[in-house]
Structure formats: structure tokens, C-alpha cells
Design a protein around this motif. Structure first.
Motif: not given
Length: 351
Positions: A175-179, A233-247
Motif C-alpha cells: 500500500h505504501q509503495h502504491s501511494r 485505478a488498479r492500485w486503488v482497488a488493490e489498496i481497498s482490498q488490502a484495507q479490507k484484509t487488514i480489517y
């Protein structure tokens, strides 16, 4: 008037009636004639007064034998009165002793009942303590098994938690790399635009000549921008999935924390049960020691009884042997006397 309500005139009438019937007016006869009422002492007193008033026995012309009979009757009446008084005293003493004995028997019976009740309570307490100990052992075994199971589950959950932490860290790094990449893209696009604007301002005169080339370059840049937008957009989707996984991992971590708290409560309960179990083990050991002492004392008594029985049998055998020897000695002594006279006694055994 007597204490029982019998009057002297009543006694006199009864006495005269008995005399008229040709019977001796004894105390019992007079009392029966009065309907079994009145005290014998009172009746005897009135009879003596009546005899004294009449100047002696009833008939002055009676013979000496009649006088003796009268005297004997009076003595018998006196003896009967004294005997009745003595019997009453003895009856009272006997009744008092019987009451004392009854009280003592009731006291002994009550003590025996109390001792029996205490013994029954003690036996029941021992049985209950043994049952409680068995139940505690079973509970401890179950708690131990549950503790081991939960401990293994905790170890597994800790391993999963560690794996999830590693995975979460990896997702955070991505996520940090994506940002960073998105920020770099934005910065590069901004710099490129600034550079293009400056280049456009500097090369306004060259734009007409290079318009076609710039249009191609612009198309290329637009394609790159489109690609970069798609990547963003792909990185944003991956970030959302990562946030869901973290939750999800945080939810699992909270569940693990609840299970660990439950395991700690079970451990605290096991620590509380261990001193109680140790105390019950001490009580059972004390009871086993008392039982062992009782068995040892019983075995010792049995050995003493067996020893006494052996000694008794040995003594009986010795007595029987001595009796047989005495019979033989007597027979031998009698035969010697018959054969040789009194001098044969010197030939007896042991002489």
C-alpha cells in the motif's frame, strides 16, 4: 375424725357386725366391711380405743384360747400395719431406684445414640469427602485437558496471528509503495506539464513546424496517461482490498484476544482448584493413615489371640499328659501295694 374421713362410729358398727357374724374383727375385715375405705392405721387406732372402752376383748366370758386368739389377731394386725408401712417405704425406695436406673439407662442410650449419630455423620462425611475428591479429580482432569487444548489452540492462533501480521505488514508495504508510486506519478505528470508549458512558451515559433510531431507526441503522452490512470485505478482497488484484509485481520485478532482472556480465566480457576485438591489429598491421607493404624491394631490383636489359643492348646495338652501320667502312677502304685506291700512305693518314677 380420721384423715380418710372414716368415723369412729362407722368402725364400731362394722366391728359389731363382724362380731355378730362370729368372726374376728381384724383391721382388714373392718376395712372390707367399710367398703375398702379408710386408712388401716386409723381403723387400727379406733379398734384399740373401742377395745379399751369395752374393757378388753369383746366377750369377757370367753376362754383363754379366745383371749389368746384375740391377742394374736391384734399382734397380727399390728404386724400387718408395720409390714404395710415397711412395704410402702420399700416400694417408694424401689420406685426411686427404678426411676434413677431408668434415667441412667436413658442417659446411656442417649449418649449411645449421639455417638452412633456422630459415627454415622463421620462415615457420611468421609464418603462425601471421597466423592468430592473424585469429582474434583475429574474436574481437574477435564480442566487440564481443556487447558492443554486451549493452550494448543492459543499456540496455533498465535502462529496464525504472526502470519497475519507478516501478511498485514506486506500489504501495508504494498500500500505504501502504491501511494509512493501514485505520488511519483502525480509529481512526474505535474513536472512534465510544467516542462511542456515552459517548452511551449519558449518554442512558440517552432510549434507550427513541429505541430504534427507534437500531436503524435501528445497522443503518445495521452496513451501513457491513460495507462497510468489504469495503473492508478488498479492500485486503488488493490489498496481497498488490502484495507479490507487488514480489517478482517483486526477482527480475527480481537477474537483471538477474547479466547486468550477466556484461557486466562480457566488458568486462574485451575490455580484456585489446586490448593483445594491438595487439602483434600491431605485429609484422605490422614484417613488412610487412621485406617492403616486400625488394620495394624486388628492384626496385632488377631496375632495375640492366635498366640493365646496356641498356648491354651499347649497347656491343655500338658494337663492331659499329666492326667494320664497320674493315672499311670496311681495304677502302678496300686499294683505295687498289692504285690509287695508299702515298700513298693520307693520304686515309683522319680523316686
Amino acid at each position: 375424725m380420721g384423715r380418710t374421713g372414716v368415723h369412729k362410729t362407722d368402725v364400731e358398727k362394722a366391728r359389731n357386725s363382724i362380731i355378730a357374724q362370729g368372726r374376728h374383727p381384724s383391721v382388714d375385715a373392718v376395712r372390707i366391711a367399710l367398703g375398702n375405705t379408710g386408712s388401716k392405721t386409723t381403723i387400727s387406732k379406733y379398734l384399740r380405743e373401742l377395745e379399751a372402752e369395752s374393757g378388753g376383748p369383746v366377750d369377757r366370758k370367753t376362754s383363754i384360747s379366745a383371749a389368746l386368739q384375740n391377742l394374736v389377731a391384734q399382734l397380727a394386725a399390728q404386724l400387718e400395719i408395720e409390714a404395710s408401712s415397711r412395704i410402702a417405704d420399700i416400694s417408694m425406695e424401689s420406685g426411686e431406684k427404678d426411676r434413677q436406673h431408668s434415667a441412667e439407662i436413658e442417659e446411656v442410650t442417649a449418649k449411645h445414640t449421639q455417638v452412633k449419630e456422630k459415627l454415622d455423620l463421620t462415615i457420611a462425611a468421609i464418603k462425601q469427602e471421597i466423592e468430592s475428591h473424585e469429582q474434583t479429580n475429574e474436574a481437574l482432569q477435564k480442566e487440564t485437558m481443556a487447558h492443554h487444548t486451549l493452550a494448543q489452540q492459543v499456540i496455533d492462533l498465535k502462529e496464525r496471528l504472526a502470519e497475519n501480521d507478516v501478511h498485514r505488514q506486506s500489504l501495508e508495504e504494498k500500500h505504501q509503495h502504491s501511494r509512493d508510486a501514485l505520488e511519483h506519478y502525480r509529481t512526474s505528470v505535474k513536472e512534465q506539464r510544467d516542462q511542456d508549458i515552459r517548452s511551449h512558451e519558449q518554442q512558440v515559433q517552432q510549434l507550427q513546424a513541429e505541430l504534427r510531431q507534437l500531436q503524435q507526441t501528445l497522443v503518445t503522452k495521452q496513451n501513457e496517461i491513460t495507462r497510468l490512470n489504469q495503473d492508478g485505478a488498479r492500485w486503488v482497488a488493490e489498496i481497498s482490498q488490502a484495507q479490507k484484509t487488514i480489517y478482517d485481520e483486526q477482527t480475527s485478532h480481537r477474537k483471538l484476544s477474547s479466547q486468550i482472556d477466556a484461557l486466562r480465566a480457566i488458568e486462574q480457576r485451575a490455580k484456585v482448584l489446586e490448593p483445594q485438591l491438595a487439602e483434600k489429598d491431605i485429609k484422605i491421607k490422614e484417613l488412610e493413615t487412621l485406617l492403616h493404624q486400625s488394620v495394624t491394631a486388628s492384626n496385632s490383636q488377631k496375632e495375640q489371640i492366635h498366640k493365646m489359643e496356641v498356648e491354651q492348646a499347649s497347656a491343655i495338652a500338658k494337663i492331659e499328659a499329666q492326667q494320664i501320667m497320674m493315672v499311670e502312677l496311681r495304677s502302678l502304685f496300686a499294683s505295687r501295694i498289692t504285690l509287695g506291700g508299702g515298700g513298693a512305693a520307693s520304686d515309683l518314677p522319680g523316686k
